[in-house]
Design a protein around this motif. Structure first.
Motif, PDB file in Angstrom:
ATOM      1  N   SER A 121     -14.955 -28.966  19.200  1.00  0.00           N
ATOM      2  CA  SER A 121     -16.083 -28.509  20.024  1.00  0.00           C
ATOM      3  C   SER A 121     -15.848 -28.837  21.494  1.00  0.00           C
ATOM      4  O   SER A 121     -16.265 -28.097  22.390  1.00  0.00           O
ATOM      5  N   ASP A 168     -16.393 -19.923  27.584  1.00  0.00           N
ATOM      6  CA  ASP A 168     -16.079 -19.374  26.270  1.00  0.00           C
ATOM      7  C   ASP A 168     -17.351 -19.256  25.424  1.00  0.00           C
ATOM      8  O   ASP A 168     -18.307 -19.998  25.608  1.00  0.00           O
ATOM      9  N   SER A 169     -17.330 -18.311  24.507  1.00  0.00           N
ATOM     10  CA  SER A 169     -18.436 -18.217  23.550  1.00  0.00           C
ATOM     11  C   SER A 169     -18.244 -19.274  22.462  1.00  0.00           C
ATOM     12  O   SER A 169     -17.125 -19.521  22.013  1.00  0.00           O
ATOM     13  N   GLN A 170     -19.334 -19.892  22.066  1.00  0.00           N
ATOM     14  CA  GLN A 170     -19.282 -20.967  21.076  1.00  0.00           C
ATOM     15  C   GLN A 170     -18.981 -20.382  19.698  1.00  0.00           C
ATOM     16  O   GLN A 170     -19.656 -19.447  19.249  1.00  0.00           O
ATOM     17  N   PRO A 171     -17.976 -20.876  18.981  1.00  0.00           N
ATOM     18  CA  PRO A 171     -17.718 -20.404  17.614  1.00  0.00           C
ATOM     19  C   PRO A 171     -18.947 -20.605  16.740  1.00  0.00           C
ATOM     20  O   PRO A 171     -19.693 -21.572  16.895  1.00  0.00           O
ATOM     21  N   SER A 172     -19.170 -19.695  15.820  1.00  0.00           N
ATOM     22  CA  SER A 172     -20.369 -19.733  14.980  1.00  0.00           C
ATOM     23  C   SER A 172     -20.447 -20.997  14.133  1.00  0.00           C
ATOM     24  O   SER A 172     -21.534 -21.420  13.740  1.00  0.00           O
ATOM     25  N   LEU A 173     -19.297 -21.624  13.869  1.00  0.00           N
ATOM     26  CA  LEU A 173     -19.291 -22.844  13.077  1.00  0.00           C
ATOM     27  C   LEU A 173     -20.214 -23.897  13.669  1.00  0.00           C
ATOM     28  O   LEU A 173     -20.956 -24.570  12.944  1.00  0.00           O
ATOM     29  N   VAL A 226     -13.958 -26.191  23.633  1.00  0.00           N
ATOM     30  CA  VAL A 226     -14.629 -24.950  24.043  1.00  0.00           C
ATOM     31  C   VAL A 226     -15.040 -25.072  25.507  1.00  0.00           C
ATOM     32  O   VAL A 226     -15.800 -25.963  25.879  1.00  0.00           O
TER      33      VAL A 226
END
Length: 266
Positions: free
Chosen positions: A172, A179-184, A175
């Motif tokens: 985390s 950047d767009s935050q990963p859905s995880l 990121v």
């Protein structure tokens, strides 16, 4: 011979040439007044913060390290099952629980998260029930040992740097703002699983530490030869400390009885 007073003074000088740049500050009435003002503000802030929390110490004298080891258990594994049973009876379910696992075998290693909640701990607390009862004693003892063994394994895995939480935290942190935050990282299950309603750790010195969530409870514990000491801390408006300590005392007593049953049946 041939030494001057000044050279003798320099040899006796223990400041190593360090100059106290703040030496003249206290001669300034304005700076002294400002320092007093800021210290009073800090004191008031600390008192307000401390008044929002309550702390209670539970001294459990039913058994300690000697009894736990004689029963074939590891201290923090057994204590954690008691904490899980107490929280299950308090909240009606198991809740996100943090326990520190030390990673001292690594350079600059500090901690990883050992996750005490498991399918095995769930089976144990559900068999124990929301209220004490005498039935299924052999099954309870077997489930207790399984839950403790699984927790011990997770502790070992985490201590060897193979836990999940520091890894996810590191990912985390990679990121970038743009950047767009990963859905995880917005997954409801992940968010719930790292909301630590119970923060627990074995500590060398009491009293311990504060909770990590507004509605949480922090438990610092120390296991002695014939006793266990717990320091429980929570926000005062939760009214959680006293009932949790009572449930924890109850859970420890029941677990001790199960282990004594097992010894007598051998």
């Amino acid at each position: 011979k041939g030494e001057t007073a000044d050279s003798n003074d320099s040899k006796n000088d223990d400041t190593d040439g360090i100059t106290n740049i703040f030496a003249d500050c206290w001669s300034s009435p304005a700076l002294t007044a400002k320092a007093t003002e800021l210290s009073n503000i800090a004191k008031e802030h600390h008192e307000n913060l401390a008044s929002n929390y309550e702390c209670q110490v539970l001294e459990f004298t039913g058994y300690g390290k000697k009894f736990i080891k004689a029963a074939g258990c590891v201290c923090h594994d057994l204590v954690q099952q008691a904490l899980q049973l107490a929280s299950y009876r308090m909240f009606g379910k198991q809740v996100g629980t943090y326990e520190a696992a030390l990673t001292r075998t690594f350079l600059h290693g500090r901690t990883e998260t050992a996750r005490p909640v498991s399918p095995q701990s769930q089976a144990f607390v559900e068999c124990m029930g929301l209220e004490p009862h005498d039935g299924h004693r052999q099954e309870k003892a077997a489930l207790l040992k399984k839950a403790a063994a699984v927790h011990d394994e997770y502790q070992r895995v985490a201590a060897n740097g193979r836990g999940v939480d520091r890894h996810l935290f590191g990912l985390s942190g990679m990121v970038r703002d743009e950047d767009s935050q990963p859905s995880l990282f917005s997954n409801p299950l992940l968010l719930r699983s790292k909301t630590w309603k119970l923060s627990t750790s074995s500590v060398i010195f009491l009293p311990g530490f504060g909770p990590s969530t507004v509605d949480g409870i922090a438990i610092g514990y120390r296991v002695e030869a014939n006793s266990c000491t717990f320091t429980c801390t929570s926000r005062t408006d939760n009214n959680a400390v006293r009932p949790f300590c009572e449930l924890l005392d109850e859970a420890l007593t029941e677990i001790g009885d199960l282990l004594r049953d097992k010894e007598e049946s051998v």
